[in-house]
Design a protein around this motif. Structure first.
Motif, PDB file in Angstrom:
ATOM      1  N   GLU A  72     -63.526 -27.727 -40.561  1.00  0.00           N
ATOM      2  CA  GLU A  72     -61.936 -27.570 -40.339  1.00  0.00           C
ATOM      3  C   GLU A  72     -61.489 -28.810 -39.503  1.00  0.00           C
ATOM      4  OE1 GLU A  72     -59.577 -26.215 -41.890  1.00  0.00           O
ATOM      5  OE2 GLU A  72     -60.883 -25.140 -43.050  1.00  0.00           O
TER       6      GLU A  72
ATOM      7  N   LEU B 226     -57.972 -31.355 -39.528  1.00  0.00           N
ATOM      8  CA  LEU B 226     -57.100 -31.104 -38.608  1.00  0.00           C
ATOM      9  C   LEU B 226     -56.618 -32.586 -37.773  1.00  0.00           C
ATOM     10  CD1 LEU B 226     -55.791 -28.693 -36.516  1.00  0.00           C
ATOM     11  CD2 LEU B 226     -57.515 -29.530 -35.126  1.00  0.00           C
TER      12      LEU B 226
ATOM     13  N   ARG C 158     -54.348 -34.563 -39.781  1.00  0.00           N
ATOM     14  CA  ARG C 158     -52.967 -34.227 -39.774  1.00  0.00           C
ATOM     15  C   ARG C 158     -52.276 -34.476 -38.374  1.00  0.00           C
ATOM     16  NH1 ARG C 158     -53.882 -28.661 -42.388  1.00  0.00           N
ATOM     17  NH2 ARG C 158     -53.571 -29.311 -44.875  1.00  0.00           N
TER      18      ARG C 158
ATOM     19  N   ALA D 172     -50.946 -37.834 -38.272  1.00  0.00           N
ATOM     20  CA  ALA D 172     -49.659 -38.106 -39.023  1.00  0.00           C
ATOM     21  C   ALA D 172     -48.377 -37.611 -38.418  1.00  0.00           C
ATOM     22  CB  ALA D 172     -49.811 -37.293 -40.217  1.00  0.00           C
TER      23      ALA D 172
ATOM     24  N   SER E  72     -45.240 -39.873 -36.888  1.00  0.00           N
ATOM     25  CA  SER E  72     -43.889 -39.400 -37.099  1.00  0.00           C
ATOM     26  C   SER E  72     -43.214 -39.179 -35.864  1.00  0.00           C
ATOM     27  CB  SER E  72     -43.705 -38.034 -38.011  1.00  0.00           C
ATOM     28  OG  SER E  72     -43.625 -36.842 -37.300  1.00  0.00           O
TER      29      SER E  72
ATOM     30  N   GLY F  62     -51.854 -25.214 -41.871  1.00  0.00           N
ATOM     31  CA  GLY F  62     -51.312 -26.442 -41.606  1.00  0.00           C
ATOM     32  C   GLY F  62     -51.948 -26.890 -40.202  1.00  0.00           C
ATOM     33  N   GLN F  63     -51.098 -27.584 -39.399  1.00  0.00           N
ATOM     34  CA  GLN F  63     -51.698 -28.286 -38.178  1.00  0.00           C
ATOM     35  C   GLN F  63     -52.332 -27.440 -37.181  1.00  0.00           C
ATOM     36  OE1 GLN F  63     -47.244 -29.817 -37.490  1.00  0.00           O
ATOM     37  NE2 GLN F  63     -48.677 -30.386 -35.728  1.00  0.00           N
ATOM     38  N   ARG F  64     -52.088 -26.119 -37.232  1.00  0.00           N
ATOM     39  CA  ARG F  64     -52.479 -25.234 -36.045  1.00  0.00           C
ATOM     40  C   ARG F  64     -53.856 -24.418 -36.455  1.00  0.00           C
ATOM     41  NH1 ARG F  64     -49.674 -25.658 -31.598  1.00  0.00           N
ATOM     42  NH2 ARG F  64     -47.286 -25.386 -31.796  1.00  0.00           N
ATOM     43  N   ARG F  65     -54.256 -24.980 -37.795  1.00  0.00           N
ATOM     44  CA  ARG F  65     -55.417 -24.275 -38.631  1.00  0.00           C
ATOM     45  C   ARG F  65     -56.639 -24.610 -37.247  1.00  0.00           C
ATOM     46  NH1 ARG F  65     -56.635 -24.559 -44.767  1.00  0.00           N
ATOM     47  NH2 ARG F  65     -58.085 -23.012 -44.723  1.00  0.00           N
ATOM     48  N   LEU F  66     -57.423 -23.469 -37.214  1.00  0.00           N
ATOM     49  CA  LEU F  66     -58.609 -23.749 -36.202  1.00  0.00           C
ATOM     50  C   LEU F  66     -59.936 -23.739 -36.940  1.00  0.00           C
ATOM     51  CD1 LEU F  66     -57.328 -21.088 -33.703  1.00  0.00           C
ATOM     52  CD2 LEU F  66     -57.466 -23.605 -33.302  1.00  0.00           C
ATOM     53  N   ASP F  67     -61.046 -24.207 -36.409  1.00  0.00           N
ATOM     54  CA  ASP F  67     -62.015 -24.238 -37.135  1.00  0.00           C
ATOM     55  C   ASP F  67     -62.751 -22.858 -36.770  1.00  0.00           C
ATOM     56  OD1 ASP F  67     -63.013 -24.388 -34.644  1.00  0.00           O
ATOM     57  OD2 ASP F  67     -63.881 -26.407 -34.645  1.00  0.00           O
TER      58      ASP F  67
ATOM     59  N   ILE G 238     -41.379 -33.878 -39.799  1.00  0.00           N
ATOM     60  CA  ILE G 238     -42.733 -34.220 -39.957  1.00  0.00           C
ATOM     61  C   ILE G 238     -42.970 -34.573 -41.355  1.00  0.00           C
ATOM     62  CG2 ILE G 238     -44.760 -33.317 -39.383  1.00  0.00           C
ATOM     63  CD1 ILE G 238     -43.694 -31.969 -36.947  1.00  0.00           C
TER      64      ILE G 238
ATOM     65  N   GLU H 116     -46.353 -36.798 -43.452  1.00  0.00           N
ATOM     66  CA  GLU H 116     -47.528 -36.205 -43.835  1.00  0.00           C
ATOM     67  C   GLU H 116     -48.026 -36.349 -45.058  1.00  0.00           C
ATOM     68  OE1 GLU H 116     -46.915 -31.865 -42.336  1.00  0.00           O
ATOM     69  OE2 GLU H 116     -49.392 -31.804 -42.590  1.00  0.00           O
TER      70      GLU H 116
END
Lengths: 231, 231, 231
Positions: B207, B211, B214, B217, B221, C33-38, C226, C230
């Motif tokens: 993951e 991350l 993103r 990016a 911006s 999205g961006q906050r996705r954690l492994d 944003i 992206e």
């Protein structure tokens, strides 16, 4: 060099807690727009500023937190936070009140932190460290929980330096045998005066000034971006 | 299974503090633009990285923080932070120095944390936990106070995993009766090597890679939005 | 008024840790999205929510953290976090599960915090304080480390108020001589029910509602800004 008899008098400690509670709540109540807090949030900030310094000091010293040994600390901090909320509106124009209270609160927590550390036998340098962390820790905790940039890291007006100066003077006088009460009073005066003079004359370390200018620019742009959607 | 005689030697502990102080200050001095810190901020980061690991370890173990028992820890951390600031400019190109120091600092704090926990009689699993938190805690504190995304939560290069691997090896060897000093040296080597290999070969959990892409990016911006107002 | 014989039974404490671990991991796995954690990040959040309440309680009480005295706490929290990750996908539609678990976890940590504080002889007001901080502390730590706005400061649904109500009831019953186990069960019920009712009926303090509306607006605008980069 230790002074095991010295204990911070309850009235003095509660005074610091009360002033911190009032200042914290007035500060938090001043937020507008997105940052606006509800009653509970304002009270929490007041309690945090009123009790944070003492809690952090006792954690670092590995002693049972004195703020949790009787009911008065929390009752005082909560009552002070409520008072601070009531005072926030009428005193909004007098920003000097918040700044003055802030200077005094930092000075008190710094002096109590260093005094207690010395009384527990800590050497001079860590005693000063404990005082500084106790002085600025409550504010750092507030900033982190509110999602604000942490003031000690980026602030003008020599925030941590003012706390350190007072704690160094206190620890130095203690090393030369001056009674702790006298040393504490002088230390409190040193921190308060440096902090107030720094605010009045807008003194800051070289880099900070530039930082401040940039931050304002960013905030302006952020508002510009957000406004259309808010309307 | 406990080993009450083992104490981290002062010179080893101060070495970790000094390396942490240098690394923290070099890291902090590298910030440009809005994040730029003044001298005090850079010194604070250095002290935090140098002393944070030991402080967090002792808080978790409920022992009096050893870093506050003599003057040397704070003096060493502060001197190292000043040195780190001076070295930051000439060594800016050699980013490998910061990464290498970082790997060694994590390894040292991890090993000291786990060793001390085992010496105090903690079972294996919590002893590893204390080591990992001590290893990554200083960096997490730095990120929170600087308003950066916390590296352990989102970082590539298996940061916490490297710390955990070394602490597990140390605790395992300890369980099989290997002397703590030997186990600690092996644990330090394991963490350092894993961390360095991870950076060199850009290894990350599935993951994380996405991350990272993103985040870049978004940062691009954000800069684009802010720039016009700054000019 | 103290009750030194009372100890939180291990099975009850581990149940709270397990529920916290499951809830934390399900919560963290829900980010997109961006906050996705492994995997590691999700596990860390689970461990934090499972163990944070107990750790913070014991730090405030200046007792050796019970969560580090045997291997079971960390093993339970980690296993629960893994379970939470597996359950996150199939139960994603049932957001009620996360909310329900959350209410129960807050209630358990609040009750255990206040009970332990009372057992150690703390007065009523600080005992309630310890319970509330233990109840909401794990979540605050999670939010800070994930860079989210801290829920207790800005949340609707009377998060901290629910915890406080249960702890006050528990402490009050204790003061009137009700056995701790009974008082704890009532306290847990009070907190859980208030929290669930608040979520169901969308109750919040006056200011919070406005705050919520504004935050949504800002998030929308942020996404709008944003997105182009992206793609």
């Amino acid at each position: 060099m230790t002074d095991p008899i010295f204990v911070i008098p309850l009235w003095a400690d509660l005074t610091a807690v009360a002033l911190g509670g009032v200042q914290g709540a007035m500060f938090a109540a001043g937020f507008r727009g997105q940052r606006r807090l509800d009653f509970l949030g304002v009270a929490l900030i007041g309690i945090m500023i009123g009790m944070g310094g003492g809690l952090i000091r006792d954690l670092l010293l590995n002693t049972t937190p004195v703020t949790l040994q009787n009911n008065w600390y929390l009752v005082t901090a909560t009552a002070a936070a409520l008072l601070g909320m009531l005072l926030a509106a009428p005193l909004a124009k007098l920003s000097g009140v918040i700044v003055g209270l802030d200077a005094l609160v930092i000075a008190l927590f710094g002096a109590f932190g260093t005094s207690k550390a010395l009384a527990l036998g800590l050497p001079l340098v860590p005693a000063v460290f404990v005082g500084v962390v106790a002085a600025v820790g409550g504010g750092a905790l507030r900033d982190v929980l509110m999602g604000l940039p942490v003031a000690i890291m980026h602030v003008g007006s020599l925030y941590a330096v003012a706390a350190a100066a007072g704690c160094v003077v206190l620890a130095g006088m203690h090393a030369f045998g001056v009674p702790t009460v006298v040393a504490a009073i002088v230390g409190i005066a040193v921190t308060s005066v440096i902090r107030l003079l720094a605010v009045i004359f807008d003194v800051s370390l070289p880099e900070q000034r530039m930082l401040h200018r940039r931050k304002v620019a960013v905030e302006t742009s952020a508002i510009a971006v957000i406004k259309p959607d808010e309307a």
